[in-house]
Design a protein around this motif. Structure first.
Motif, PDB file in Angstrom:
ATOM      1  N   ILE A 187       4.186  -3.957 -20.081  1.00 11.11           N
ATOM      2  CA  ILE A 187       2.680  -5.193 -20.932  1.00 11.11           C
ATOM      3  C   ILE A 187       4.276  -6.501 -20.612  1.00 11.11           C
ATOM      4  O   ILE A 187       5.187  -5.864 -21.855  1.00 11.11           O
ATOM      5  CB  ILE A 187       2.980  -5.173 -22.614  1.00 11.11           C
ATOM      6  N   LYS A 198       3.062 -13.844 -25.860  1.00  8.33           N
ATOM      7  CA  LYS A 198       2.852 -12.181 -25.784  1.00  8.33           C
ATOM      8  C   LYS A 198       2.306 -11.393 -27.158  1.00  8.33           C
ATOM      9  O   LYS A 198       2.427 -10.514 -26.599  1.00  8.33           O
ATOM     10  CB  LYS A 198       3.956 -11.843 -25.663  1.00  8.33           C
ATOM     11  N   GLU A 199       2.189 -11.858 -28.062  1.00  4.84           N
ATOM     12  CA  GLU A 199       1.553 -10.723 -29.081  1.00  4.84           C
ATOM     13  C   GLU A 199      -0.052 -10.634 -28.932  1.00  4.84           C
ATOM     14  O   GLU A 199      -0.369 -10.019 -29.172  1.00  4.84           O
ATOM     15  CB  GLU A 199       2.272 -11.970 -30.606  1.00  4.84           C
ATOM     16  N   LYS A 202      -0.256  -8.344 -26.339  1.00  2.24           N
ATOM     17  CA  LYS A 202      -0.422  -6.632 -27.263  1.00  2.24           C
ATOM     18  C   LYS A 202      -1.965  -6.369 -27.974  1.00  2.24           C
ATOM     19  O   LYS A 202      -1.737  -5.157 -27.249  1.00  2.24           O
ATOM     20  CB  LYS A 202       0.994  -6.430 -27.738  1.00  2.24           C
ATOM     21  N   LYS A 203      -2.040  -7.002 -28.781  1.00  3.70           N
ATOM     22  CA  LYS A 203      -3.155  -6.619 -29.387  1.00  3.70           C
ATOM     23  C   LYS A 203      -4.138  -6.139 -28.436  1.00  3.70           C
ATOM     24  O   LYS A 203      -5.040  -5.510 -28.796  1.00  3.70           O
ATOM     25  CB  LYS A 203      -3.466  -7.953 -30.164  1.00  3.70           C
ATOM     26  N   TYR A 205      -4.704  -5.048 -25.107  1.00  2.75           N
ATOM     27  CA  TYR A 205      -3.320  -3.551 -24.962  1.00  2.75           C
ATOM     28  C   TYR A 205      -3.836  -2.629 -25.797  1.00  2.75           C
ATOM     29  O   TYR A 205      -4.750  -1.486 -25.202  1.00  2.75           O
ATOM     30  CB  TYR A 205      -2.282  -3.909 -24.376  1.00  2.75           C
ATOM     31  N   PHE A 227       6.359  -0.599 -25.850  1.00  4.51           N
ATOM     32  CA  PHE A 227       4.889  -0.398 -26.439  1.00  4.51           C
ATOM     33  C   PHE A 227       4.923  -0.286 -27.897  1.00  4.51           C
ATOM     34  O   PHE A 227       6.213   0.013 -28.188  1.00  4.51           O
ATOM     35  CB  PHE A 227       3.999   0.523 -25.969  1.00  4.51           C
TER      36      PHE A 227
END
Length: 458
Positions: A187, A198-199, A202-203, A205, A227
């Motif tokens: 990621i 990036k947040e 991540k959300k 993913y 992760f």
């Protein structure tokens, strides 16, 4: 959606890697497939040889009459611009229109779905795994993001028990998938137009991983990546111990070997078909999923020995005592770092000339400093103009000159070039290893460079 009810399929942007694999799939099951693309390429010529009609002019007159019938599904890519004449017409008169990622999800619903996601390594992991499963006699349909050298295609087709697909994060495409087994290799920000922070990435993913379903309902994650904690995930690693891990790397005559550890045993001295620690991560993921599916160990080992590679993934096109030429799809600073590190491992103390074509104004602007640091690992750099792809604008004053200024290489060893003039510049350079790097149309240099090298060095 029941895809069986459609007799005709029309692809807007059929020459793209993901689109062409879908076109090949429908062509293989007896559907009538046509499409449009801007340029004739090696890939579109292959599709035409397989019986798929393609038009190359944005003209409504070139559309088959059946494109506006109920029996036709129109498949499009987000890269198609809004001013495209065929697209405007089909949006108005077409009866059934779906994005590529939606159609991929409809196909994958027809069996057990294994989806490989991640910023880096999707295609390599997917192709490794597809080759292993096919070689083991499993009935699979694998839709790949690259051309497998074993199958000379971006589709591996032997049945419909397992559908192996890539979970592409761009445009949040992977959120249409509901896989039974999901693997995420990494990621890291890349598509900054979709994920400016990036947040947010991540959300997305996490949302993707929450879509996994029974049977299996398993997630494979690389332990080295940051992760979020995922309950009951299966971890793999190439640095430390995990549920599955690889270690004891050895290099013999530019060939890489390693040991692979499952929860119950160790597989000794396996070949790594494509060199590099990043590729060891990818093959470790593929081996972990293969073992989880109880694929016979000897069949897996044989498949690794017979793996021929992936087009534009560390593809060695020329090698003699005087020169080496490697082409690679790397288009992110992390990927470029991995490529150059691997080349230096395989060919120590060699002078490396890199030709790099930046891909997308947004990516180049966002990672400008990181690109500069990664390209500084080259001895000589020729930087091409930015390839715009789907972007029809620039980010302020972003251009290759701006990037070149930030790269701390001696001015005599770095310069800008157009694609058409770069080979003449290469001929005047003193180097041992030549790299062509990037995701745009830099691959059109491969044949001219190979011809020159064979003519000049034999």
């Amino acid at each position: 959606m029941n895809l069986n009810k459609f007799d005709f399929f029309y692809f807007l942007g059929i020459g793209g890697m993901g689109m062409s694999s879908l076109a090949r799939y429908f062509n293989s099951v007896g559907k009538t497939v046509c499409g449009h693309d801007r340029n004739r390429t090696f890939l579109t010529e292959k599709l035409e040889k397989e019986g798929i009609y393609i038009n190359y002019h944005d003209s409504i007159e070139l559309l088959p009459k059946w494109t506006i019938s109920k029996q036709c599904l129109i498949v499009y890519t987000p890269a198609i611009p809004n001013h495209h004449k065929q697209w405007i017409y089909l949006k108005k008169y077409g009866k059934n229109i779906k994005k590529r990622s939606q159609v991929l999800s409809f196909i994958a619903e027809n069996g057990i779905c294994i989806a490989i996601g991640g910023t880096h390594g999707k295609t390599t992991t997917c192709t490794f795994l597809g080759h292993i499963l096919y070689s083991a006699g499993i009935h699979i349909t694998a839709l790949l993001g690259g051309i497998s050298e074993n199958y000379k295609s971006n589709i591996i087709l032997s049945g419909t028990h397992i559908f192996l697909v890539e979970a592409d994060e761009f445009d949040r495409s992977f959120l249409y998938l509901s896989p039974n087994i999901a693997c995420v290799t990494s990621i890291e920000q890349d598509h900054v137009d979709t994920y400016p922070k990036k947040e947010i990435l991540k959300k997305s993913y996490i949302a993707f991983l929450n879509r996994i379903k029974k049977p299996y309902k398993k997630i494979f994650l690389c332990q080295e990546e940051s992760f979020p904690l995922i309950k009951n995930a299966i971890y793999y690693s190439v640095i430390g111990k995990a549920n599955y891990y690889s270690n004891h790397i050895s290099i013999k005559g530019n060939k890489w070997y390693f040991d692979f550890h499952t929860p119950t045993e160790t597989w000794k001295f396996l070949p790594l078909p494509i060199p590099g620690i990043h590729n060891l991560k990818n093959v470790t993921a593929a081996l972990a999923i293969s073992d989880y599916l109880k694929i016979d160990k000897e069949k897996v080992r044989k498949a690794l020995f017979l793996f021929k590679g992936i087009k534009r993934r560390y593809s060695i096109h020329y090698q003699s005592k005087k020169k080496i030429y490697i082409d690679d799809y790397a288009h992110h600073p992390t990927e470029i770092n991995a490529l150059i590190h691997t080349v230096k491992k395989c060919f120590p103390n060699k002078k490396i000339l890199g030709i790099f074509q930046p891909h997308l104004f947004s990516r180049t602007k966002f990672f400008e400093e990181s690109f500069a640091r990664s390209l500084e690992n080259l001895d000589i750099l020729i930087l091409l103009d930015i390839y715009p792809a789907r972007e029809f604008y620039t980010y302020g004053t972003m251009n290759s000159n701006s990037l070149l200024e930030k790269i701390k290489i001696s001015s005599k060893n770095k310069e800008i070039s157009t694609l058409s003039k770069v080979l003449e510049k290469v001929k005047k350079k003193h180097f041992d290893v030549l790299l062509t790097i990037g995701a745009g149309d830099i691959d059109t240099l491969i044949i001219p460079i190979k011809k020159w090298l064979y003519k000049r060095y034999g």
